[in-house]
Design an enzyme around this catalytic site. Sequence first.
Site: not given
Length: 339
Positions: A54, A265, A291
């Site tokens: 990010k 998730y 992830y």
Amino acid sequence: MSDARTRLDALPRVRLGFFPTPFVKLERLGRLLGGPRLFMKRDDLTGLALGGNKTRKLEYLFGEALDQGCDSVVTGGAAQSNHCRQTAAAAAATGLECHLALGGEPPESPNGNLLLDQLLGAEIHWCGDGRKGERIPEIAEGLRHEARRPYVIPYGGSNALGATGFVAAVRELQGDLKKERVEADHLVVASSSGGTQAGLVVGLDLFELHTRVTGIAIDKGETEGPTYESFLADLSNELAVSLGMPARYGTDEFLVRHEYLGLGYGVVGELEREAIRFVAEQEGILLDPVYAGRAMGGLIDLIRQGEFSPGETVVFWHTGGVPALFAHARDLGSQAPAS
Ligand SMILES: *Cc1c(COP(=O)(O)O)cnc(C)c1O
């Protein structure tokens, strides 16, 4: 194309991370798996408060926020959001106030990314079921009522401007590949809010690299409405147009593997556990449980299935997220109940 590169360079950008991130060959892993040549792009080492992908998006998003004279930022995500932690750090580094809309309820003892959000001085708004920043507009509206100037960053930082960070990342990759004197046939990366994959695909076009991106889906798409691939196409078209490139993307340009979602998730299963241990033990590199661990599990499975040929070069893009390991200690420790 040179026009688009000029536009890219002209965008306001705040330096938040340390680039280029390391680009390393995974000798042992490659040998043990017996498949293609493997490299890793270490975006877990972008350097902003424990790093992650990010940071690349936030350099452009904060560039615009400061340009607009904003005094605060609002974003959101899951309680263990890496995006929110990096946003909190970017806000601290630039002197903006940070508001985070986080899914869930306040835990008794915060750890992982949430602990870091608090240390970084972010104000947390607990949102129950809404783990995708659903309450961001409402929080921003509240700030405007107090005569503040909030800058809104969408879930995952994945709008066209955020994704621009990954267009620039391809130029960086081009330098890495040149140094190593290799060409990348494939990039494999965790894909969730889409900005990373969309930015990479547009960047590969802009810098004329013949590399195929495989996104490993991390989250189930919405049950109704557009597919994730059509979302990626729309975002890439918007990004391309913003740089003065043709909007030529269709869903076919986006290869996404949806078969590694497990129980959903953030639910750590055998796939993630094995991949995390394997890479830690064989390379001394830590992956995250949500992830990069899932994406590496997918890559290992694809190699075992013979998806890549031995002569090919595959780059695994490590997107960071390592602080979440500590929030999943129960799922990952040796005393974890066998599932
Ligand atoms: C956000 C995130 C991703 C996914 O990137 P998107 O741009 O949201 O698709 C992958 N890995 C980590 C560690 C992340 O925090």
